[in-house]
Design a protein around this motif. Structure first.
Motif, PDB file in Angstrom:
ATOM      1  N   THR A  79       0.814  -1.187   0.008  1.00  0.00           N
ATOM      2  CA  THR A  79      -0.014   0.208  -0.241  1.00  0.00           C
ATOM      3  C   THR A  79       0.857   1.142   0.271  1.00  0.00           C
ATOM      4  OG1 THR A  79      -0.184  -0.343   2.582  1.00  0.00           O
ATOM      5  CG2 THR A  79      -1.963  -1.043   0.973  1.00  0.00           C
ATOM      6  N   ARG A 119       3.621   1.441  -1.497  1.00  0.00           N
ATOM      7  CA  ARG A 119       4.103   1.415  -2.944  1.00  0.00           C
ATOM      8  C   ARG A 119       3.086   2.382  -4.126  1.00  0.00           C
ATOM      9  NH1 ARG A 119       7.820   3.251  -6.379  1.00  0.00           N
ATOM     10  NH2 ARG A 119       7.945   2.105  -8.268  1.00  0.00           N
ATOM     11  N   VAL A 120       1.760   1.840  -3.621  1.00  0.00           N
ATOM     12  CA  VAL A 120       0.592   2.388  -4.198  1.00  0.00           C
ATOM     13  C   VAL A 120       0.444   3.900  -3.794  1.00  0.00           C
ATOM     14  CG1 VAL A 120      -1.729   2.298  -4.445  1.00  0.00           C
ATOM     15  CG2 VAL A 120      -0.809   0.144  -4.350  1.00  0.00           C
ATOM     16  N   ALA A 179       0.445   6.802  -6.600  1.00  0.00           N
ATOM     17  CA  ALA A 179      -1.075   7.521  -6.903  1.00  0.00           C
ATOM     18  C   ALA A 179      -0.609   9.041  -6.436  1.00  0.00           C
ATOM     19  CB  ALA A 179      -1.666   6.745  -5.925  1.00  0.00           C
ATOM     20  N   LEU A 201      -8.287   6.210  -6.632  1.00  0.00           N
ATOM     21  CA  LEU A 201      -7.794   4.975  -6.818  1.00  0.00           C
ATOM     22  C   LEU A 201      -8.643   3.794  -6.536  1.00  0.00           C
ATOM     23  CD1 LEU A 201      -5.137   3.057  -6.258  1.00  0.00           C
ATOM     24  CD2 LEU A 201      -5.493   3.812  -3.879  1.00  0.00           C
ATOM     25  N   TRP A 259      -8.633  -0.023  -5.725  1.00  0.00           N
ATOM     26  CA  TRP A 259      -7.646  -1.257  -5.175  1.00  0.00           C
ATOM     27  C   TRP A 259      -8.599  -2.813  -5.189  1.00  0.00           C
ATOM     28  CZ3 TRP A 259      -3.295  -2.738  -2.681  1.00  0.00           C
ATOM     29  CH2 TRP A 259      -3.114  -3.770  -1.908  1.00  0.00           C
ATOM     30  N   SER A 274      -7.953  -6.658  -4.597  1.00  0.00           N
ATOM     31  CA  SER A 274      -7.021  -7.713  -4.038  1.00  0.00           C
ATOM     32  C   SER A 274      -7.458  -9.212  -4.026  1.00  0.00           C
ATOM     33  CB  SER A 274      -6.680  -7.233  -2.609  1.00  0.00           C
ATOM     34  OG  SER A 274      -5.638  -8.336  -2.120  1.00  0.00           O
ATOM     35  N   HIS A 322      -5.778   5.782 -10.611  1.00  0.00           N
ATOM     36  CA  HIS A 322      -4.879   4.343 -10.569  1.00  0.00           C
ATOM     37  C   HIS A 322      -5.570   3.253 -10.120  1.00  0.00           C
ATOM     38  CE1 HIS A 322      -1.441   7.414 -10.554  1.00  0.00           C
ATOM     39  NE2 HIS A 322      -0.559   6.168 -11.125  1.00  0.00           N
ATOM     40  N   ALA A 368      -4.762  -0.728  -8.513  1.00  0.00           N
ATOM     41  CA  ALA A 368      -3.855  -1.515  -8.200  1.00  0.00           C
ATOM     42  C   ALA A 368      -4.349  -3.071  -7.945  1.00  0.00           C
ATOM     43  CB  ALA A 368      -3.427  -0.987  -6.796  1.00  0.00           C
ATOM     44  N   LEU A 398       1.893  -7.744  -7.544  1.00  0.00           N
ATOM     45  CA  LEU A 398       1.242  -6.648  -7.758  1.00  0.00           C
ATOM     46  C   LEU A 398       1.393  -5.768  -8.916  1.00  0.00           C
ATOM     47  CD1 LEU A 398      -0.476  -4.162  -5.928  1.00  0.00           C
ATOM     48  CD2 LEU A 398       2.055  -3.351  -5.520  1.00  0.00           C
ATOM     49  N   ILE A 418       0.214  -1.884 -10.727  1.00  0.00           N
ATOM     50  CA  ILE A 418      -0.354  -0.800 -10.636  1.00  0.00           C
ATOM     51  C   ILE A 418      -0.488   0.025 -12.182  1.00  0.00           C
ATOM     52  CG2 ILE A 418      -0.118   1.431  -9.496  1.00  0.00           C
ATOM     53  CD1 ILE A 418       1.553   0.222  -7.302  1.00  0.00           C
ATOM     54  N   ARG A 477      -2.655   3.164 -14.375  1.00  0.00           N
ATOM     55  CA  ARG A 477      -3.024   4.375 -14.566  1.00  0.00           C
ATOM     56  C   ARG A 477      -3.944   4.934 -15.676  1.00  0.00           C
ATOM     57  NH1 ARG A 477      -0.974   9.478 -16.638  1.00  0.00           N
ATOM     58  NH2 ARG A 477      -1.572  11.229 -15.286  1.00  0.00           N
TER      59      ARG A 477
END
Length: 305
Positions: free
Chosen positions: A53, A55-56, A60, A135, A137, A139, A164, A166, A294, A296, A298
């Protein structure tokens, strides 16, 4: 859907943390213990979740105010993201009302209710009322969707230009066992994994998909991709919750592989779950291993794209 970087779902019993349709959470937290698995996974791999998170957040940027957590489950990703983005609110999306109720209770316990909204929806079809997100997310959730391309189109539409997404995934069930854990059943975990791979090919064919390619095809520019092989063992040291985590996961796996491995392997699994001396909750030789990925990406800043 499933969160967070783990899921052991329905009849498909790979484990993830950290969100799907025919969805991971359609059974709710109930006696199958999925909510506990998700929470244990987040506890054991807390440093990984924090680094992911972070790194996200690095990519972002500082302008993130609205986050969408797809397949929010018990909320492990939601709460990790709230820590990384102190000025943001999260819309937690899941198909399970039970999971969302549990997430709402956890938000109240953490005193972040004002920053969390829950939406019960099938994100593979639509995200009602959600647009302009900074953003998204997702997962361990997207591989459950029947049509990943359609789901990514929905995500694209929910993002603001320049926003973004992820995507965090894993390669299947985590591993826990020494190869010789049960006498005369060397390779037990490998055989269970092979059986699960065959099951997943039937029921979750997008597990292991190349999400980088799929994201690009959806008009989302991939900015980061990383694979990490996680390992926790006695040198860590392992917390007591590792045995509970292994027990819950292997219990689900045992149900999934019945009829797909021989009776001797099922009996061997039973000895690891029955509360006796060999039960994984009592062992000191567990090694928790899991491969996590992972991506990411855009949405282009040009709103016309």
């Amino acid at each position: 859907m499933t969160h967070d970087v783990s899921a052991a779902h329905g009849t498909h019993a790979h484990t993830h943390a950290h969100g799907g349709h025919g969805e991971a959470h359609q059974h709710g937290p109930g006696p199958d213990g999925l909510a506990e698995i998700l929470d244990r996974d987040a506890e054991l791999f807390a440093s990984y979740l924090a680094s992911v998170t972070a790194r996200v957040a690095e990519l972002a940027g500082d302008d993130v105010r609205h986050i969408v957590d797809l397949g929010a489950g018990s909320g492990t990703g939601t709460f990790a993201l709230l820590k990384q983005f102190p000025d943001a609110r999260v819309t937690a999306v899941d198909s399970s009302a039970d999971m969302l109720e549990q997430l709402a209770r956890a938000a109240a316990e953490r005193d972040v209710t004002a920053r969390v909204e829950t939406v019960q929806a099938d994100a593979g079809a639509s995200l009602p009322g959600i647009d302009g997100a900074d953003l998204v997310w997702a997962s361990a959730s997207l591989h459950h969707l029947d049509d990943p391309a359609a789901a990514l189109a929905v995500i694209h539409g929910a993002l603001r230009p320049g926003g973004h997404v992820a995507v965090a995934e894993l390669d299947g069930m985590p591993r826990f066992l020494p190869d010789d854990v049960v006498p005369d059943r060397t390779g037990l975990e490998d055989r269970c994994r092979t059986a699960l791979t065959a099951l997943h090919a039937e029921q979750v064919p997008h597990l292991g998909a190349d999400w980088g390619t799929l994201l690009a095809a959806a008009g989302l520019g991939v900015e980061y991709e990383h694979t990490e092989h996680l390992r926790l063992d006695a040198s860590t040291p392992l917390p007591a919750s590792a045995g509970l985590y292994a027990h819950r996961v292997l219990h689900r796996i045992r149900g999934a592989v019945e009829g797909r491995v021989d009776a001797a392997d099922l009996a061997a699994l039973d000895t690891l779950l029955d509360g006796g001396a060999q039960d994984v909750r009592h062992r000191d030789d567990l090694v928790v291993r899991s491969t996590r990925q992972l991506w990411i990406a855009r949405r282009p800043a040009d709103a016309g794209l």
